[in-house]
Design an enzyme around this catalytic site. Structure first.
Site, PDB file in Angstrom:
ATOM      1  N   SER A  83       0.819  -1.216   0.000  1.00 30.61           N
ATOM      2  CA  SER A  83       0.000   0.000   0.000  1.00 30.61           C
ATOM      3  C   SER A  83       0.844   1.253   0.000  1.00 30.61           C
ATOM      4  CB  SER A  83      -0.830   0.060   1.277  1.00 30.61           C
ATOM      5  OG  SER A  83      -1.765  -0.942   1.313  1.00 30.61           O
TER       6      SER A  83
ATOM      7  N   HIS B 272      -0.364  -2.319  -7.410  1.00 31.04           N
ATOM      8  CA  HIS B 272      -1.205  -2.034  -6.241  1.00 31.04           C
ATOM      9  C   HIS B 272      -2.687  -2.108  -6.607  1.00 31.04           C
ATOM     10  CE1 HIS B 272      -2.450   1.096  -2.974  1.00 31.04           C
ATOM     11  NE2 HIS B 272      -2.600  -0.129  -2.541  1.00 31.04           N
TER      12      HIS B 272
ATOM     13  N   GLU C 272      -2.660   0.677  -9.415  1.00 34.46           N
ATOM     14  CA  GLU C 272      -1.537   1.623  -9.516  1.00 34.46           C
ATOM     15  C   GLU C 272      -0.296   0.804  -9.862  1.00 34.46           C
ATOM     16  OE1 GLU C 272      -1.637   5.402  -6.611  1.00 34.46           O
ATOM     17  OE2 GLU C 272      -1.697   3.522  -5.518  1.00 34.46           O
TER      18      GLU C 272
ATOM     19  N   ASN D 246      -2.983   6.270  -1.561  1.00 36.46           N
ATOM     20  CA  ASN D 246      -2.957   6.379  -0.098  1.00 36.46           C
ATOM     21  C   ASN D 246      -2.390   7.699   0.399  1.00 36.46           C
ATOM     22  OD1 ASN D 246      -4.322   4.038   0.457  1.00 36.46           O
ATOM     23  ND2 ASN D 246      -2.489   2.803   0.090  1.00 36.46           N
TER      24      ASN D 246
HETATM   25  C1  CAA Z   1      -5.508   0.651   1.383  1.00 41.13           C
HETATM   26  C2  CAA Z   1      -5.049   0.583   0.006  1.00 41.13           C
HETATM   27  O1  CAA Z   1      -3.838   0.348  -0.203  1.00 41.13           O
HETATM   28  C3  CAA Z   1      -5.864   0.870  -1.173  1.00 41.13           C
HETATM   29  C4  CAA Z   1      -7.328   0.539  -1.067  1.00 41.13           C
HETATM   30  O2  CAA Z   1      -7.733  -0.501  -1.492  1.00 41.13           O
HETATM   31  S1  CAA Z   1      -8.272   1.688  -0.343  1.00 41.13           S
HETATM   32  C5  CAA Z   1      -9.919   1.025  -0.445  1.00 41.13           C
HETATM   33  C6  CAA Z   1     -10.497   1.245  -1.822  1.00 41.13           C
HETATM   34  N1  CAA Z   1     -11.830   0.755  -1.823  1.00 41.13           N
HETATM   35  C7  CAA Z   1     -12.901   1.529  -1.560  1.00 41.13           C
HETATM   36  O3  CAA Z   1     -12.754   2.727  -1.387  1.00 41.13           O
HETATM   37  C8  CAA Z   1     -14.197   0.812  -1.494  1.00 41.13           C
HETATM   38  C9  CAA Z   1     -15.341   1.766  -1.149  1.00 41.13           C
HETATM   39  N2  CAA Z   1     -16.587   1.009  -1.135  1.00 41.13           N
HETATM   40  C10 CAA Z   1     -17.251   0.693  -2.270  1.00 41.13           C
HETATM   41  O4  CAA Z   1     -16.860   1.034  -3.374  1.00 41.13           O
HETATM   42  C11 CAA Z   1     -18.523  -0.092  -2.113  1.00 41.13           C
HETATM   43  O5  CAA Z   1     -19.020   0.075  -0.801  1.00 41.13           O
HETATM   44  C12 CAA Z   1     -18.329  -1.611  -2.399  1.00 41.13           C
HETATM   45  C13 CAA Z   1     -17.950  -1.827  -3.870  1.00 41.13           C
HETATM   46  C14 CAA Z   1     -17.289  -2.250  -1.510  1.00 41.13           C
HETATM   47  C15 CAA Z   1     -19.645  -2.330  -2.111  1.00 41.13           C
HETATM   48  O6  CAA Z   1     -20.603  -1.773  -2.954  1.00 41.13           O
HETATM   49  P1  CAA Z   1     -22.117  -1.550  -2.497  1.00 41.13           P
HETATM   50  O7  CAA Z   1     -22.876  -1.112  -3.705  1.00 41.13           O
HETATM   51  O8  CAA Z   1     -22.129  -0.710  -1.283  1.00 41.13           O
HETATM   52  O9  CAA Z   1     -22.571  -2.947  -1.958  1.00 41.13           O
HETATM   53  P2  CAA Z   1     -23.039  -4.248  -2.714  1.00 41.13           P
HETATM   54  O10 CAA Z   1     -24.253  -4.004  -3.570  1.00 41.13           O
HETATM   55  O11 CAA Z   1     -23.154  -5.265  -1.642  1.00 41.13           O
HETATM   56  O12 CAA Z   1     -21.811  -4.630  -3.646  1.00 41.13           O
HETATM   57  C16 CAA Z   1     -21.690  -4.271  -5.017  1.00 41.13           C
HETATM   58  C17 CAA Z   1     -21.034  -5.427  -5.739  1.00 41.13           C
HETATM   59  O13 CAA Z   1     -19.719  -5.624  -5.201  1.00 41.13           O
HETATM   60  C18 CAA Z   1     -19.592  -6.971  -4.728  1.00 41.13           C
HETATM   61  N3  CAA Z   1     -18.760  -6.959  -3.518  1.00 41.13           N
HETATM   62  C19 CAA Z   1     -18.929  -6.191  -2.425  1.00 41.13           C
HETATM   63  N4  CAA Z   1     -17.977  -6.453  -1.521  1.00 41.13           N
HETATM   64  C20 CAA Z   1     -17.195  -7.417  -2.062  1.00 41.13           C
HETATM   65  C21 CAA Z   1     -16.046  -8.115  -1.623  1.00 41.13           C
HETATM   66  N5  CAA Z   1     -15.468  -7.844  -0.434  1.00 41.13           N
HETATM   67  N6  CAA Z   1     -15.497  -9.038  -2.438  1.00 41.13           N
HETATM   68  C22 CAA Z   1     -16.028  -9.317  -3.647  1.00 41.13           C
HETATM   69  N7  CAA Z   1     -17.122  -8.676  -4.136  1.00 41.13           N
HETATM   70  C23 CAA Z   1     -17.685  -7.752  -3.337  1.00 41.13           C
HETATM   71  C24 CAA Z   1     -20.995  -7.411  -4.403  1.00 41.13           C
HETATM   72  O14 CAA Z   1     -21.103  -8.819  -4.440  1.00 41.13           O
HETATM   73  C25 CAA Z   1     -21.790  -6.757  -5.504  1.00 41.13           C
HETATM   74  O15 CAA Z   1     -21.662  -7.505  -6.694  1.00 41.13           O
HETATM   75  P3  CAA Z   1     -22.957  -7.735  -7.641  1.00 41.13           P
HETATM   76  O16 CAA Z   1     -23.267  -6.405  -8.236  1.00 41.13           O
HETATM   77  O17 CAA Z   1     -22.479  -8.752  -8.617  1.00 41.13           O
HETATM   78  O18 CAA Z   1     -24.034  -8.232  -6.722  1.00 41.13           O
HETATM   79  N1  NDP Z   2      -6.357  -3.958   3.025  1.00 40.28           N
HETATM   80  C1  NDP Z   2      -6.402  -3.187   1.982  1.00 40.28           C
HETATM   81  O1  NDP Z   2      -7.405  -2.497   1.734  1.00 40.28           O
HETATM   82  C2  NDP Z   2      -5.247  -3.147   1.048  1.00 40.28           C
HETATM   83  C3  NDP Z   2      -4.040  -3.720   1.378  1.00 40.28           C
HETATM   84  N2  NDP Z   2      -3.001  -3.669   0.496  1.00 40.28           N
HETATM   85  C4  NDP Z   2      -1.722  -4.271   0.816  1.00 40.28           C
HETATM   86  O2  NDP Z   2      -1.814  -5.663   0.545  1.00 40.28           O
HETATM   87  C5  NDP Z   2      -0.974  -6.394   1.452  1.00 40.28           C
HETATM   88  C6  NDP Z   2      -1.822  -7.413   2.184  1.00 40.28           C
HETATM   89  O3  NDP Z   2      -2.856  -6.740   2.889  1.00 40.28           O
HETATM   90  P1  NDP Z   2      -4.179  -7.495   3.366  1.00 40.28           P
HETATM   91  O4  NDP Z   2      -4.517  -8.570   2.398  1.00 40.28           O
HETATM   92  O5  NDP Z   2      -5.166  -6.456   3.690  1.00 40.28           O
HETATM   93  O6  NDP Z   2      -3.654  -8.135   4.723  1.00 40.28           O
HETATM   94  P2  NDP Z   2      -4.157  -9.454   5.470  1.00 40.28           P
HETATM   95  O7  NDP Z   2      -3.717  -9.316   6.884  1.00 40.28           O
HETATM   96  O8  NDP Z   2      -5.602  -9.706   5.163  1.00 40.28           O
HETATM   97  O9  NDP Z   2      -3.338 -10.618   4.719  1.00 40.28           O
HETATM   98  C7  NDP Z   2      -1.958 -10.761   4.739  1.00 40.28           C
HETATM   99  C8  NDP Z   2      -1.674 -12.260   4.654  1.00 40.28           C
HETATM  100  O10 NDP Z   2      -0.269 -12.476   4.462  1.00 40.28           O
HETATM  101  C9  NDP Z   2       0.115 -13.487   5.382  1.00 40.28           C
HETATM  102  N3  NDP Z   2       1.550 -13.428   5.629  1.00 40.28           N
HETATM  103  C10 NDP Z   2       2.231 -12.791   6.618  1.00 40.28           C
HETATM  104  N4  NDP Z   2       3.556 -13.036   6.508  1.00 40.28           N
HETATM  105  C11 NDP Z   2       3.713 -13.840   5.428  1.00 40.28           C
HETATM  106  C12 NDP Z   2       4.831 -14.458   4.811  1.00 40.28           C
HETATM  107  N5  NDP Z   2       6.057 -14.307   5.290  1.00 40.28           N
HETATM  108  N6  NDP Z   2       4.632 -15.227   3.713  1.00 40.28           N
HETATM  109  C13 NDP Z   2       3.392 -15.419   3.208  1.00 40.28           C
HETATM  110  N7  NDP Z   2       2.286 -14.869   3.756  1.00 40.28           N
HETATM  111  C14 NDP Z   2       2.446 -14.088   4.850  1.00 40.28           C
HETATM  112  C15 NDP Z   2      -0.726 -13.190   6.606  1.00 40.28           C
HETATM  113  O11 NDP Z   2      -0.715 -14.259   7.534  1.00 40.28           O
HETATM  114  P3  NDP Z   2      -0.981 -13.853   9.110  1.00 40.28           P
HETATM  115  O12 NDP Z   2      -2.461 -13.687   9.216  1.00 40.28           O
HETATM  116  O13 NDP Z   2      -0.428 -14.989   9.864  1.00 40.28           O
HETATM  117  O14 NDP Z   2      -0.205 -12.593   9.391  1.00 40.28           O
HETATM  118  C16 NDP Z   2      -2.082 -12.975   5.950  1.00 40.28           C
HETATM  119  O15 NDP Z   2      -2.746 -14.189   5.662  1.00 40.28           O
HETATM  120  C17 NDP Z   2      -0.329  -5.347   2.367  1.00 40.28           C
HETATM  121  O16 NDP Z   2       0.910  -4.988   1.820  1.00 40.28           O
HETATM  122  C18 NDP Z   2      -1.307  -4.186   2.284  1.00 40.28           C
HETATM  123  O17 NDP Z   2      -0.719  -2.960   2.566  1.00 40.28           O
HETATM  124  C19 NDP Z   2      -3.115  -3.100  -0.750  1.00 40.28           C
HETATM  125  C20 NDP Z   2      -4.312  -2.564  -1.136  1.00 40.28           C
HETATM  126  C21 NDP Z   2      -5.463  -2.500  -0.253  1.00 40.28           C
END
Ligand code: CAA
Ligand code: NDP
Length: 283
Positions: A119, A140, A152, A190
């Site tokens: 991330s 990403h 990304e 992010n």
């Molecule tokens: C941290 C990082 O490094 C980067 C990141 O990823 S930051 C996070 C980025 N993501 C976001 O910002 C997500 C924001 N949320 C959303 O866009 C929406 O709430 C959402 C797409 C998650 C759900 O959408 P919604 O319209 O509120 O709900 P819902 O109708 O239940 O879902 C829409 C569709 O997505 C699917 N879906 C929802 N959550 C899901 C999940 N976790 N896995 C797989 N599919 C999923 C649903 O099954 C549904 O599919 P269908 O149209 O085929 O039925």
């Molecule tokens: N969450 C998010 O929305 C997003 C996350 N990311 C990035 O994706 C990556 C994974 O995040 P996320 O899936 O949310 O995290 P989770 O905690 O859901 O999953 C990480 C997984 O990796 C496993 N793990 C830890 N160490 C090792 C290792 N040495 N070898 C193999 N597997 C290992 C963990 O096991 P254990 O449970 O034992 O630790 C766990 O099952 C991170 O780098 C995160 O920043 C990117 C985009 C969005």
């Protein structure tokens, strides 16, 4: 080199999502995690999503079976020798990732690209522990991977144009839209998203409003699909804290300081949805 077999490291919420999308777009997939139970948990989520796709008429029962037949599950990194492309989605921790990349560098064929789904961790620093920094790149995906169209693609300092182009093409084959980004803390997504989430946590910490009120304002007032605290719980509060720490350290500006309430929740093990409690309580 043509990519047929993709290895995904980590079967958590991101790794299982990436593996699902790769298998759905025709790739053979090796899914690796450190324990069998994590692999089983990841596969269960994939099966549930595919069943939902059948119910929605998006795929047939036969297609679901074909997709699942493309998977190999393993707790060892050794199968990396069979992969044409490797993407790491393990926990957001530099020590964990550099150890994985050092091992993969020894096992994978020399022509294989090593990508990270990190991330926010610097791709250049991850690349530097390998003997192939020109073939290390950030790929990403966004959460939930099967739904969100963006990838990304982050160039490390040494990443070559050919490697970048291969990953851009791969993202398109996986039916995603790639966006090119240079390697700076938090990339684009992010750098912009997490300070908003952190500020939302500060509004709760300072008693401005409840989590419900903060989320309602952003959903009803700004049309966000999820409020920032709901989204923080969805991302994982440990991941949110790691990203804020990287922004704070990497950019050196106090405006990125993580909210103490975020630290407290992570210390308590309240990591959001994945542990059943964060700003909200989950069943
Ligand atoms: C941290 C990082 O490094 C980067 C990141 O990823 S930051 C996070 C980025 N993501 C976001 O910002 C997500 C924001 N949320 C959303 O866009 C929406 O709430 C959402 C797409 C998650 C759900 O959408 P919604 O319209 O509120 O709900 P819902 O109708 O239940 O879902 C829409 C569709 O997505 C699917 N879906 C929802 N959550 C899901 C999940 N976790 N896995 C797989 N599919 C999923 C649903 O099954 C549904 O599919 P269908 O149209 O085929 O039925
Ligand atoms: N969450 C998010 O929305 C997003 C996350 N990311 C990035 O994706 C990556 C994974 O995040 P996320 O899936 O949310 O995290 P989770 O905690 O859901 O999953 C990480 C997984 O990796 C496993 N793990 C830890 N160490 C090792 C290792 N040495 N070898 C193999 N597997 C290992 C963990 O096991 P254990 O449970 O034992 O630790 C766990 O099952 C991170 O780098 C995160 O920043 C990117 C985009 C969005």
């Amino acid at each position: 080199m043509s990519i047929q077999k993709i290895m995904v490291i980590g079967a958590g919420q991101m790794g299982s999502g990436i593996a699902q999308v790769a298998a759905q777009t025709g790739f053979q997939v090796i899914l690796q995690d450190i324990k069998d139970e994590y692999l089983a948990r990841g596969l269960k989520v994939i099966e549930k999503n595919l069943t939902h796709n059948i119910e929605k008429g998006k795929i047939s029962v036969e297609e679901k079976e074909q997709i699942l037949a493309r998977f190999q599950l393993t707790t060892e990194l050794g199968l990396a020798s069979e992969a044409d492309f490797i993407i790491e989605a393990a926990t957001e921790n530099m020590g964990t990732k550099t150890k994985i990349f050092q091992e993969l560098d020894q096992i994978a064929r020399p022509d294989v690209i090593l990508a990270s789904n990190t991330s926010s961790l610097p791709i250049t620093e991850i690349a530097a522990v390998t003997g192939r920094p020109n073939q290390v790149i950030g790929m990403h995906f966004m959460n939930p991977v099967p739904v969100m169209p963006l990838v990304e693609v982050i160039r490390g300092l040494a990443t070559t144009d050919v490697v970048y182009q291969t990953v851009e093409n791969l993202a398109k084959t996986m039916k995603k839209t790639p966006v090119e980004v240079n390697d700076f803390p938090g990339f684009i997504s992010n750098r912009v998203l997490l300070p908003m989430i952190n500020e939302a946590i500060y509004t709760v910490y300072e008693g401005v409003a409840t989590p419900e009120a903060v989320d309602q304002v952003m959903k009803l007032g700004m049309n966000h699909p999820m409020g920032p605290l709901e989204l923080a719980d969805f991302i994982g509060l440990d991941t949110c804290l790691s990203i804020m720490e990287i922004l704070h350290e990497g950019l050196g500006d106090s405006k990125y300081r993580p909210c103490p309430l975020l630290r407290k929740y992570v210390k308590a093990g309240w990591l959001g949805r994945k542990t059943g409690r964060g700003f909200y309580v989950y069943e």
